[in-house]
Design an enzyme around this catalytic site. Structure first.
Site: not given
Lengths: 540, 540
Positions: A43, A265, A268, A270, A272, A426
């Protein structure tokens, strides 16, 4: 010793790796990263183009060496996972010499991220993109001698890059294919940002249909030509699913890897994480992409907990995001009006333009705030905010409120920190809540794009601002009846259906309630007042 | 025509008046204000002393004339309500000529606010206070020729006034009777502010017991004398209940007017609003005073709705507050540790010192954040934050989370706006949630004031920072074992109970989990690290 192999060493992958080590000292943890860098601040990349972030090294948060020393993690950069044998639980890796080798895993974590879209255009090979540190180096090199740079795509990253190029003195043109920049915003909110960017010297072309990228320019279908010594494309990203697809893992309807509530994924063994996955949308539970660092980090942490045997589950995503450009911040959370309407939701819309802190304290500047509210249950569906200061705070408060299920009206009751430099007794958030409360109680508002409909249907448009404001610019077809004169002159409106408006909506609200109290039955206030109307119509 | 008389024309009173007019055009609304001003910005008063708010007129948000023109409200300034005849529903008012007259009411609203406490000291008549515009004028006049000014009271307003006097070049001394300034903070958090104020040239004396205010100085019981050409007292306020007491209305246990969930006093025709009332505390429902503008405004709005016949009820108060001084912001919400402990709560404490936005982006500066968490249910009881930037945002997010009942651990999941200028992919709020989550899962931390207890009980204090950090300043009795060396050297600690610490707590957490994974059973991390320890001990 069990082995976890992690493919991808930024955000999600590295969060998994370090958290997993804290959970489990007795495990091999191997990270395969195709670029030369792990844990870099993606970023932050745009800000090194201009030197705002002066040192390239400050973008590199960790190195393979530091991760080995602190976390005993085996990080392998410039290596690429090219195949997964799920049967044998084996990954084929091509190393930095081009040789391949096999890695066994007990659990595998896929964190390859997303890749930039590139439009299919003649000359597109000249265009640069910005996703990795290597991309950054290419951009810095590619624009060095450029006087003009064209940016294809008016999204968040495009605008960040535009600002940084402008700081270097480049002639920057943003080419946006659709009607507006910043698609997460609705058009009247987007227009505020566009105006601001243009005021700062960047050319923004919308409805820009590119036919070809030439050697020194870009040609548009309407015959226009844009100077472009360099071209950068930032029209969005798509999940980098190639490896997962080859391995036969299930994808979701949007093309990301489908995962369950533990980020597993369809295999079972693997997991992600991050931009490559689909996530449940917080509003309707449907799959969404939302390629954001925060949720990648959070999911990475979760996967480590799951591998360590804990019973945890992901949360749906709101997609909170923010972008700054030329001193203006633009934040979004949840759904915009376009999306809510396209989903057929019955909604209420609220626009307001309060200042970010006490108006009497130096430096007060407006926040343009929009709320999308479910008309059936007052739930907040989304918000957008644009302003010089305090935008991030309001978006974060609304995100927190949404996450907790606080209704729009209840924003009125939030106790937000007030001293003159920081807010108002406010707060803008409270003000939004007041308006929501009034709408719940039956007050009616109209949107900027409905004014012509009202006029056609014979309503009288009454501008309750002062004569001086009215003369300075008014909505065609309106009459001026200042708020403070209504008690004396309301008979002039006898028998009329009245659409009132002021500058931002507050005096309009007072006028609308006054007219109702004086016996008028058809009274509607123009939401956001003249200001929202002019923002909505200025680029039409 | 029904008549509502409102006594007091600031915040709560004026919110009632204007909202009530929007609800009801057919009602006399009369506001009696004892000072010469209504709707003035009392929170802005300190900033006109220095000219930061240049124009006195900008503090005057409304005038009797503007309120008459817009809301048809009959505002009478420089008049004082001196008696209430509840039987006859009649208020006796003394006008600006000293004559009295009677006003009948159908409903009466008391909004007299609070009055500054003045200690019973010889010479106190020389001290000024700051509550009204007239007070402000007196202060500006009173300090004109003063070189030195003593401020009695180190609370929020005292510190705001100190900053503004300092800007004028005055020699300012804050005299605080207790051990610490800013009593809403715990001592280690207060110390950060004290250090900052002192670094900016203000003298801060705590445990300052004043014996007399002389003509040019103040004498303390320990023999010290403080120069004081002018004296300002700001040691807190008490509800201005004189009129209510004379009328026989019930007061609550803290001396404020007791009101029900609709802000009704013990007389159903009389409401009370704002600083004069007691409010239910959001944490335990007990009465509290919390003299804050936001809740006064909110209650005023509510009273208008109640008078208009709506079924609404107040919410309990968290007491969110903030103060800025010399570029440092200090915010609080809910309970501090002192209060939670005095109530016998089983609590967890979290200190952290993250930067307000991405560390690699220019301008990163720390936020010192403290969370008080209920150990039984992970509920957030309160928070304190001190820093140059982003404090108001984090306090507002936590206030919203508390208001919604979001647990401390769930702060980890909040999706907060992230771009490098605005936050971090792991925001300070998320970080606080991570720590809370770790504590829920059984990780143990120790507080700065417990270090000596641990040492006495034979624990080994291990500083896991680098040797360079250690040499720069360390906790007496600690040994240095850098985090990255622990895997090689952990046998040195075999058989020890280990209290680890780093600079701010993060490396300490990594070290603590590593030692546990290496087989150590008694491992505790020092919460907030060396930094919190040094903040806690620096004024002891």
């Amino acid at each position: 010793m069990p082995t976890t192999v992690i493919i991808g060493g930024v955000a999600g992958g590295m969060s998994t790796a370090t958290r997993l080590r804290r959970k489990d000292e007795q495990r091999r943890i191997i990270v395969i990263e195709s670029s030369g860098y792990v844990s870099f601040a993606n970023c932050g990349l745009p800000y090194h183009i201009s030197g705002t972030i002066a040192e390239r090294s400050s973008l590199l948060l960790q190195t393979p060496e530091s991760l080995a020393a602190r976390f005993n993690i085996d990080v392998r950069v410039n290596q690429r996972a090219i195949a997964i044998d799920r049967q044998r639980q084996e990954v084929t890796v091509r190393d930095d010499q081009g040789d391949t080798y096999l890695l066994n895993y007990d659990t595998l974590v896929l964190s390859p991220g997303a890749e930039p879209f590139l439009p299919d255009l003649p000359g597109i090979e000249r265009s640069l993109t910005l996703r990795s540190v290597e991309d950054l180096d290419r951009i810095i090199d590619g624009i060095k001698d450029a006087q003009s740079v064209a940016l294809i795509g008016g999204g968040f990253i495009g605008i960040e890059v535009a600002e940084n190029l402008q700081k270097l003195g480049k002639k920057v043109t943003i080419l946006e294919k659709t009607q507006q920049i910043l698609s997460p915003l609705d058009p009247e909110m987007s227009a505020i940002v566009r105006r601001h960017i243009a005021d700062n010297g960047v050319t923004v072309l919308t409805n820009a249909s590119i036919t070809a990228i030439g050697e020194k320019n870009i040609e548009l279908s309407d015959g226009r030509t844009v100077l472009a010594d360099a071209v950068i494309t930032a029209i969005g990203v798509r999940p980098a699913t190639e490896l997962a697809e080859t391995a036969g893992l299930d994808l979701g309807p949007l093309g990301g890897i489908a995962v369950d509530d533990q980020q597993r994924t369809s295999d079972p063994k693997i997991f992600a994480v991050g931009d490559v996955t689909e996530k449940p949308d917080a509003i309707n539970g449907q799959p969404s992409l939302a390629p954001l660092a925060q949720s990648a980090n959070r999911q990475g942490r979760l996967i480590a907990d799951v591998i360590a045997g804990e019973d945890v589950a992901r949360r749906p995503v709101l997609g909170t995001a923010i972008v700054g450009a030329f001193g203006l911040a633009t934040g979004v959370v949840g759904w915009n009006e376009k999306r809510a309407r396209s989903q057929g939701r019955d909604i209420r819309i609220i626009h307001l333009h309060p200042v970010q802190h006490a108006g009497y304290y130096p430096g007060a500047s407006p926040i343009h705030l929009k709320l999308v509210v479910d008309a059936n249950n007052d739930a907040i569906l989304g918000a957008q905010a644009v302003g010089r200061d305090g935008v991030d705070k309001r978006i974060d408060v609304i995100s927190t409120a949404m996450s907790a299920g606080i209704s729009a009206s209840r924003l009125a009751d939030l106790e937000l920190a007030y001293a003159p430099q920081f807010g108002s007794a406010k707060d803008p958030i409270n003000m939004a809540g007041f308006i929501a409360e009034n709408l719940v109680k039956g007050e009616r508002n109209a949107q900027w794009y409905e004014v012509s409909d009202y006029l056609e249907q014979g309503w009288t448009l009454v501008d309750v601002r002062t004569p001086a404001e009215y003369e300075h610019g008014a909505i065609p077809g309106s009459m001026n009846l200042p708020l403070d004169d209504i008690r004396e002159r309301y008979q002039e409106l006898a028998g009329h259906k009245v659409l009132v408006h002021c500058q931002v909506g507050l005096r309009g609200h007072i006028a609308a309630t006054l007219l109702q109290n004086l016996g008028f039955t058809d009274v509607v206030n123009l939401d956001g007042g003249y200001l929202t109307w002019s923002q909505g119509t200025c680029y039409q």
